[in-house]
Design a protein around this motif. Structure first.
Motif, PDB file in Angstrom:
ATOM      1  N   LEU A 139      21.794  22.014  53.578  1.00  0.00           N
ATOM      2  CA  LEU A 139      21.000  21.390  52.460  1.00  0.00           C
ATOM      3  C   LEU A 139      20.564  22.514  51.589  1.00  0.00           C
ATOM      4  O   LEU A 139      20.818  22.450  50.258  1.00  0.00           O
ATOM      5  CB  LEU A 139      19.982  20.660  52.900  1.00  0.00           C
ATOM      6  N   TYR A 140      20.181  23.553  52.204  1.00  0.00           N
ATOM      7  CA  TYR A 140      19.560  24.796  51.284  1.00  0.00           C
ATOM      8  C   TYR A 140      20.863  25.499  50.816  1.00  0.00           C
ATOM      9  O   TYR A 140      20.674  25.724  49.479  1.00  0.00           O
ATOM     10  CB  TYR A 140      18.846  25.712  52.373  1.00  0.00           C
ATOM     11  N   ALA A 192      24.747  24.649  44.175  1.00  0.00           N
ATOM     12  CA  ALA A 192      25.008  23.426  42.971  1.00  0.00           C
ATOM     13  C   ALA A 192      24.250  23.838  41.873  1.00  0.00           C
ATOM     14  O   ALA A 192      24.771  24.046  40.859  1.00  0.00           O
ATOM     15  CB  ALA A 192      24.587  22.258  43.475  1.00  0.00           C
ATOM     16  N   VAL A 193      23.055  24.482  42.052  1.00  0.00           N
ATOM     17  CA  VAL A 193      22.310  25.052  40.624  1.00  0.00           C
ATOM     18  C   VAL A 193      22.756  26.112  40.358  1.00  0.00           C
ATOM     19  O   VAL A 193      23.079  26.360  38.928  1.00  0.00           O
ATOM     20  CB  VAL A 193      20.793  25.392  41.098  1.00  0.00           C
ATOM     21  N   VAL A 194      23.162  27.289  40.954  1.00  0.00           N
ATOM     22  CA  VAL A 194      23.915  28.331  40.543  1.00  0.00           C
ATOM     23  C   VAL A 194      25.322  28.000  39.844  1.00  0.00           C
ATOM     24  O   VAL A 194      25.684  28.363  38.488  1.00  0.00           O
ATOM     25  CB  VAL A 194      23.836  29.318  41.557  1.00  0.00           C
ATOM     26  N   LEU A 216      31.249  30.277  47.552  1.00  0.00           N
ATOM     27  CA  LEU A 216      31.107  28.758  47.191  1.00  0.00           C
ATOM     28  C   LEU A 216      31.030  28.378  45.806  1.00  0.00           C
ATOM     29  O   LEU A 216      31.722  27.463  45.423  1.00  0.00           O
ATOM     30  CB  LEU A 216      29.782  28.178  47.897  1.00  0.00           C
ATOM     31  N   ALA A 217      30.322  29.212  44.979  1.00  0.00           N
ATOM     32  CA  ALA A 217      30.341  29.093  43.743  1.00  0.00           C
ATOM     33  C   ALA A 217      31.658  29.439  42.839  1.00  0.00           C
ATOM     34  O   ALA A 217      31.846  28.462  42.270  1.00  0.00           O
ATOM     35  CB  ALA A 217      29.080  29.748  42.993  1.00  0.00           C
ATOM     36  N   TYR A 218      32.253  30.111  43.333  1.00  0.00           N
ATOM     37  CA  TYR A 218      33.468  30.591  42.935  1.00  0.00           C
ATOM     38  C   TYR A 218      34.588  29.328  42.893  1.00  0.00           C
ATOM     39  O   TYR A 218      35.368  29.180  42.048  1.00  0.00           O
ATOM     40  CB  TYR A 218      34.094  31.734  43.517  1.00  0.00           C
ATOM     41  N   GLN A 227      29.027  16.815  42.180  1.00  0.00           N
ATOM     42  CA  GLN A 227      30.495  17.600  42.505  1.00  0.00           C
ATOM     43  C   GLN A 227      30.294  18.908  43.104  1.00  0.00           C
ATOM     44  O   GLN A 227      30.867  18.928  44.367  1.00  0.00           O
ATOM     45  CB  GLN A 227      31.283  17.627  41.377  1.00  0.00           C
ATOM     46  N   ALA A 228      29.588  19.649  42.728  1.00  0.00           N
ATOM     47  CA  ALA A 228      29.386  21.068  43.498  1.00  0.00           C
ATOM     48  C   ALA A 228      28.540  20.751  44.733  1.00  0.00           C
ATOM     49  O   ALA A 228      28.800  21.409  45.950  1.00  0.00           O
ATOM     50  CB  ALA A 228      28.561  22.009  42.527  1.00  0.00           C
TER      51      ALA A 228
END
Length: 285
Positions: free
Chosen positions: A71-72, A78-80, A159-161, A215-216
């Motif tokens: 979750l963390y 997701a925020v980033v 993950l963000a990429y 989605q993220a």
């Protein structure tokens, strides 16, 4: 006439509903049934109706740690991702012609690369002897090399990429439906660029932001290879724990219970985001 058209539209949806039910609903029911079975010492599972797997998920420290870590890392990513995707989408939205086409092609790049290739690429960039540290050290900007591999920063970055393009195109699609003259009108009425951004653009784009965040978050919750390869050793996600229980311990019932809990967490967060999206602002006065 309108009732007949509505009925025709509902009939057209039946093939899609049937396909979704068979392809996704039936395996989910099998997964749910497996989660109530028991794991014998010398086998994979025996049929039963027991809650011991869910008790293990909610009480054992290792499983709880995996749930909270998942979750963390998913929420942070997701925020980033949404913040970066929104800024990039806004930048592309305000461009025209060849420059816009080049930026769209650049945004498509990560979607054309497999997750394994992404992992290998970041593992060449982030270590102390990697491209980033070596370039900064060689240029004299730093006096000692540093290592980012095996950190939460590296996990979030990878993950963000991966999830960035999907969020970008979701937000860009919403921005393309916004009348740009509204921004001009806001400036003409005396609003500063920041006030126009927060009071005009963000409210109009909140639907795309909520969809991109969901989605993220969903995408990140299901990925474990990138987190395991780039993040710290102590960062165990639910996806990795499911894989370990399935392949190493051959405990299919516990792995199924973890998967069901993962699906429920994703559904709860998605419903929460949609509820916040549709919440009406309080009236003053």
């Amino acid at each position: 006439m309108s009732a007949r058209r509505s009925l025709s539209a509902e009939w057209l949806l039946l093939p899609a509903i049937a396909f979704t039910t068979v392809v996704f609903g039936w395996p989910l029911l099998i997964l749910l049934r497996m989660s109530f079975n028991q794991h014998p010492p010398d086998g994979i599972y025996v049929e039963a109706w027991s809650l011991e797997n869910y008790v293990a998920v909610l009480t054992e420290p290792a499983n709880l740690s995996a749930v909270f870590d998942t979750l963390y890392i998913a929420l942070v990513t997701a925020v980033v991702t949404v913040a970066a995707a929104f800024l990039f989408a806004q930048f592309v939205w305000l461009r025209q012609g060849k420059r816009r086409a080049m930026l769209l092609a650049l945004a498509l790049g990560p979607m054309l690369v497999s997750e394994i290739s992404v992992i290998i690429g970041w593992r060449m960039v982030l270590p102390s002897n990697g491209l980033l540290s070596w370039s900064l050290f060689a240029s004299g900007l730093i006096d000692r090399k540093f290592n980012l591999l095996g950190t939460e920063f590296a996990a979030v970055l990878g993950l963000a990429y991966i999830s960035m393009p999907y969020c970008f195109f979701t937000i860009l699609g919403v921005l393309n439906g916004i009348d740009r003259t509204l921004l001009t009108a806001s400036g003409d009425l005396g609003a500063s660029p920041w006030r126009t951004f927060f009071k005009v653009l963000l409210p109009l784009a909140k639907g795309g932001i909520a969809s991109a965040f969901t989605q993220a978050f969903v995408f990140t919750m299901g990925i474990y290879a990138t987190t395991n390869a780039l993040g710290p050793d102590g960062l165990w996600t639910v996806g990795y724990e499911i894989q370990r229980q399935m392949l190493s311990r051959r405990d299919w019932p516990l792995a199924s219970a973890l998967a069901v809990v993962l699906v429920l967490l994703i559904a709860l967060v998605a419903l929460g985001v949609q509820a916040l999206r549709h919440r009406k602002a309080p009236r003053h006065g």
